[in-house]
Design a protein around this motif. Structure first.
Motif, PDB file in Angstrom:
ATOM      1  N   MET A  63       0.867  -1.181   0.000  1.00 48.13           N
ATOM      2  CA  MET A  63       0.000   0.000   0.000  1.00 48.13           C
ATOM      3  C   MET A  63       0.907   1.235   0.000  1.00 48.13           C
ATOM      4  O   MET A  63       0.899   2.030   0.937  1.00 48.13           O
ATOM      5  CB  MET A  63      -0.907  -0.007   1.241  1.00 48.13           C
ATOM      6  CG  MET A  63      -1.845  -1.210   1.309  1.00 48.13           C
ATOM      7  SD  MET A  63      -2.695  -1.347   2.922  1.00 48.13           S
ATOM      8  CE  MET A  63      -3.694   0.138   2.928  1.00 48.13           C
ATOM      9  N   PRO A  64       1.682   1.412  -1.056  1.00 43.28           N
ATOM     10  CA  PRO A  64       2.727   2.448  -1.017  1.00 43.28           C
ATOM     11  C   PRO A  64       2.194   3.874  -1.002  1.00 43.28           C
ATOM     12  O   PRO A  64       2.962   4.795  -0.753  1.00 43.28           O
ATOM     13  CB  PRO A  64       3.540   2.173  -2.290  1.00 43.28           C
ATOM     14  CG  PRO A  64       2.604   1.493  -3.207  1.00 43.28           C
ATOM     15  CD  PRO A  64       1.701   0.665  -2.335  1.00 43.28           C
ATOM     16  N   TRP A  65       0.911   4.058  -1.264  1.00 44.70           N
ATOM     17  CA  TRP A  65       0.345   5.417  -1.258  1.00 44.70           C
ATOM     18  C   TRP A  65      -0.082   5.855   0.148  1.00 44.70           C
ATOM     19  O   TRP A  65      -0.586   6.957   0.316  1.00 44.70           O
ATOM     20  CB  TRP A  65      -0.854   5.491  -2.216  1.00 44.70           C
ATOM     21  CG  TRP A  65      -1.998   4.622  -1.828  1.00 44.70           C
ATOM     22  CD1 TRP A  65      -3.092   4.974  -1.082  1.00 44.70           C
ATOM     23  CD2 TRP A  65      -2.174   3.231  -2.155  1.00 44.70           C
ATOM     24  NE1 TRP A  65      -3.926   3.895  -0.918  1.00 44.70           N
ATOM     25  CE2 TRP A  65      -3.390   2.818  -1.574  1.00 44.70           C
ATOM     26  CE3 TRP A  65      -1.427   2.308  -2.883  1.00 44.70           C
ATOM     27  CZ2 TRP A  65      -3.868   1.512  -1.681  1.00 44.70           C
ATOM     28  CZ3 TRP A  65      -1.920   1.014  -2.994  1.00 44.70           C
ATOM     29  CH2 TRP A  65      -3.109   0.627  -2.411  1.00 44.70           C
ATOM     30  N   VAL A  66       0.105   4.996   1.142  1.00 39.81           N
ATOM     31  CA  VAL A  66      -0.167   5.413   2.519  1.00 39.81           C
ATOM     32  C   VAL A  66       1.139   5.399   3.304  1.00 39.81           C
ATOM     33  O   VAL A  66       2.097   4.742   2.913  1.00 39.81           O
ATOM     34  CB  VAL A  66      -1.218   4.514   3.231  1.00 39.81           C
ATOM     35  CG1 VAL A  66      -2.471   4.359   2.391  1.00 39.81           C
ATOM     36  CG2 VAL A  66      -0.631   3.163   3.603  1.00 39.81           C
ATOM     37  N   GLU A  67       1.135   6.135   4.386  1.00 42.42           N
ATOM     38  CA  GLU A  67       2.338   6.170   5.229  1.00 42.42           C
ATOM     39  C   GLU A  67       1.970   5.798   6.651  1.00 42.42           C
ATOM     40  O   GLU A  67       1.056   6.395   7.239  1.00 42.42           O
ATOM     41  CB  GLU A  67       2.956   7.563   5.206  1.00 42.42           C
ATOM     42  CG  GLU A  67       4.237   7.634   6.020  1.00 42.42           C
ATOM     43  CD  GLU A  67       5.070   8.849   5.692  1.00 42.42           C
ATOM     44  OE1 GLU A  67       4.513   9.796   5.115  1.00 42.42           O
ATOM     45  OE2 GLU A  67       6.256   8.842   6.038  1.00 42.42           O
ATOM     46  N   VAL A  94      -3.293   8.724   4.712  1.00 42.03           N
ATOM     47  CA  VAL A  94      -3.662   8.408   3.335  1.00 42.03           C
ATOM     48  C   VAL A  94      -3.309   9.613   2.468  1.00 42.03           C
ATOM     49  O   VAL A  94      -3.885  10.690   2.633  1.00 42.03           O
ATOM     50  CB  VAL A  94      -5.163   8.090   3.218  1.00 42.03           C
ATOM     51  CG1 VAL A  94      -5.527   7.806   1.764  1.00 42.03           C
ATOM     52  CG2 VAL A  94      -5.530   6.916   4.115  1.00 42.03           C
ATOM     53  N   GLU A  95      -2.377   9.406   1.576  1.00 34.95           N
ATOM     54  CA  GLU A  95      -1.932  10.524   0.738  1.00 34.95           C
ATOM     55  C   GLU A  95      -2.853  10.648  -0.471  1.00 34.95           C
ATOM     56  O   GLU A  95      -3.038   9.702  -1.216  1.00 34.95           O
ATOM     57  CB  GLU A  95      -0.511  10.260   0.271  1.00 34.95           C
ATOM     58  CG  GLU A  95       0.118  11.454  -0.388  1.00 34.95           C
ATOM     59  CD  GLU A  95       1.599  11.239  -0.580  1.00 34.95           C
ATOM     60  OE1 GLU A  95       2.067  11.471  -1.685  1.00 34.95           O
ATOM     61  OE2 GLU A  95       2.265  10.826   0.374  1.00 34.95           O
TER      62      GLU A  95
ATOM     63  N   MET B  57      -2.926   9.330  -8.889  1.00 37.52           N
ATOM     64  CA  MET B  57      -1.536   8.900  -8.782  1.00 37.52           C
ATOM     65  C   MET B  57      -0.955   8.513 -10.118  1.00 37.52           C
ATOM     66  O   MET B  57      -0.697   7.353 -10.368  1.00 37.52           O
ATOM     67  CB  MET B  57      -1.426   7.737  -7.808  1.00 37.52           C
ATOM     68  CG  MET B  57      -0.853   8.188  -6.497  1.00 37.52           C
ATOM     69  SD  MET B  57       0.347   7.047  -5.913  1.00 37.52           S
ATOM     70  CE  MET B  57      -0.362   6.529  -4.413  1.00 37.52           C
ATOM     71  N   ARG B  73       9.522   1.500  -4.365  1.00 37.90           N
ATOM     72  CA  ARG B  73       9.023   2.040  -3.101  1.00 37.90           C
ATOM     73  C   ARG B  73       9.877   3.223  -2.665  1.00 37.90           C
ATOM     74  O   ARG B  73       9.366   4.185  -2.085  1.00 37.90           O
ATOM     75  CB  ARG B  73       9.036   0.935  -2.035  1.00 37.90           C
ATOM     76  CG  ARG B  73       8.360   1.319  -0.734  1.00 37.90           C
ATOM     77  CD  ARG B  73       6.907   1.662  -0.982  1.00 37.90           C
ATOM     78  NE  ARG B  73       6.193   2.017   0.235  1.00 37.90           N
ATOM     79  CZ  ARG B  73       6.283   3.196   0.845  1.00 37.90           C
ATOM     80  NH1 ARG B  73       7.074   4.128   0.374  1.00 37.90           N
ATOM     81  NH2 ARG B  73       5.575   3.446   1.926  1.00 37.90           N
ATOM     82  N   ILE B  76       8.830   6.439  -4.373  1.00 42.08           N
ATOM     83  CA  ILE B  76       7.632   7.030  -3.766  1.00 42.08           C
ATOM     84  C   ILE B  76       8.006   7.794  -2.501  1.00 42.08           C
ATOM     85  O   ILE B  76       7.521   8.897  -2.252  1.00 42.08           O
ATOM     86  CB  ILE B  76       6.593   5.925  -3.475  1.00 42.08           C
ATOM     87  CG1 ILE B  76       6.070   5.353  -4.796  1.00 42.08           C
ATOM     88  CG2 ILE B  76       5.443   6.465  -2.622  1.00 42.08           C
ATOM     89  CD1 ILE B  76       5.181   4.143  -4.641  1.00 42.08           C
ATOM     90  N   ARG B  80       7.469  11.749  -1.858  1.00 42.34           N
ATOM     91  CA  ARG B  80       6.668  12.156  -0.701  1.00 42.34           C
ATOM     92  C   ARG B  80       7.427  13.163   0.162  1.00 42.34           C
ATOM     93  O   ARG B  80       6.896  14.186   0.572  1.00 42.34           O
ATOM     94  CB  ARG B  80       6.308  10.909   0.106  1.00 42.34           C
ATOM     95  CG  ARG B  80       5.475  11.182   1.334  1.00 42.34           C
ATOM     96  CD  ARG B  80       5.077   9.871   1.979  1.00 42.34           C
ATOM     97  NE  ARG B  80       4.098   9.166   1.160  1.00 42.34           N
ATOM     98  CZ  ARG B  80       3.951   7.846   1.130  1.00 42.34           C
ATOM     99  NH1 ARG B  80       4.736   7.075   1.858  1.00 42.34           N
ATOM    100  NH2 ARG B  80       3.017   7.292   0.381  1.00 42.34           N
TER     101      ARG B  80
END
Lengths: 231, 99
Positions: A63-67, A94-95, B57, B73, B76, B80
């Motif tokens: 889930m690389p779009w979340v941190e 959640v980005e 995205m 990864r 990203i 970010r």
């Protein structure tokens, strides 16, 4: 080996080390053992350390779009519960780009959308280790979701996040995971607290629905690290 | 003359080692940039987040021509970090949970 040969070998080793470091999530997302305030929490974290690291790694890679927030994966006690009930917890940011359509929704609607998208998916990932789910010391699950509510509109302003904290007791979670309850039922029976920035909004009543976003969404051109499998 | 020739002969393996070192450093640089050019990174940075609607995205790092596009990864994480809007106003973990 000559001095120059040693230098070349050292450089190669550095490259390998760098590559392996990039491939792994940071373990600072997991609450350190010495940070637990009770033996119960510490015992759970000690017994299920591998499950915590697996959860951290799966979210990081799949889930690389979340941190995941620092020190947010662990066995915490929800503040609204007086006894030392320990819930497996994770907090994610959640980005997403600011969206006028999303911003125009009521807070309960935004929260319901986020709940629908992430809570079921995370509960499944938090329960992949049967030994963890079967541990009688585990009392439930906390999923904390936050997202950008408002970008800075002037220099010096800070972005504002909206947050929901979802508390699901173990029996309800296991019924959901065993397909005896729907995510709509989970939303109806879970405790959900909302926050606008730092301000509490109290308990929210949400209407959740099945959303397969997490299992279907793919970041364009994203390639998971070798050896990682995302389901 | 003989001394100069010896110096050249001695210089050959040294240069080979230097080239190996340069190759390794070059490989490290390529690895850290994910094989993307400056223009490609500009494209990447412009599309580093996603919409709630699902049409989002556009992680569109276009790697060098003839190679398969690839986003890691680490790419990203770098994007970010570069798009960070500052420390957010948000609820603290301590308001929700006890350790």
């Amino acid at each position: 080996m000559s001095g120059k040969g040693t230098l070349a070998a050292a450089l190669a080793a550095c490259l390998l080390l760098a590559a392996s470091a990039w491939a792994a999530p940071s373990e600072d997302r997991i609450l350190a053992l010495d940070q637990y305030t009770t033996d119960k929490g510490r015992r759970l974290a000690t017994a299920h350390g591998r499950a915590l690291r697996a959860l951290n790694a799966e979210i990081y890679h799949c889930m690389p779009w979340v941190e995941v927030q620092k020190s947010s994966i662990g066995f915490f006690r929800p503040k609204h519960i007086a006894s030392d009930s320990r819930y497996l917890s994770v907090r994610i940011y959640v980005e997403q780009d600011p969206s006028p359509a999303f911003a125009a929704l009521r807070v309960e609607e935004r929260a319901s959308a986020m709940f629908s998208r992430y809570v079921g998916a995370l509960l499944r990932r938090m329960n992949e280790d049967a030994a963890l789910a079967g541990d009688p010391a585990l009392d439930g699950y906390t999923v904390i979701l936050e997202w950008l509510k408002q970008m800075p509109r002037a220099q010096g302003e800070r972005p504002v996040h909206e947050t929901i904290a979802v508390f699901v007791d173990k029996a309800l979670a296991l019924e959901y995971l065993g397909r005896r309850r729907s995510i709509t039922d989970v939303a109806a029976h879970a405790k959900v607290r909302g926050f606008d920035g730092e301000a509490g909004l109290g308990d929210l009543r949400l209407a959740a629905w099945d959303d397969n976003f997490v299992s279907t969404y793919k970041v364009a051109n994203y390639q998971v690290e070798a050896g990682v499998t995302c389901r | 003359m003989e001394a100069a020739a010896n110096l050249r002969r001695e210089g050959v393996p040294a240069m080979r080692i230097d080239r190996i070192g340069l190759l390794l450093i070059g490989a490290a640089l390529v690895a850290t940039t994910g094989c993307a050019t400056g223009e490609e990174w500009a494209t990447w940075r412009g599309h580093s987040s996603h919409f709630a609607s699902g049409s989002h995205m556009g992680f569109s790092v276009r790697n060098r021509e003839g190679t398969q596009a690839r986003v890691t990864r680490q790419d990203i994480q770098v994007a970010r970090d570069q798009n960070w809007w500052g420390k957010p106003i948000t609820v603290s973990q301590e308001q929700i949970l006890e350790r």
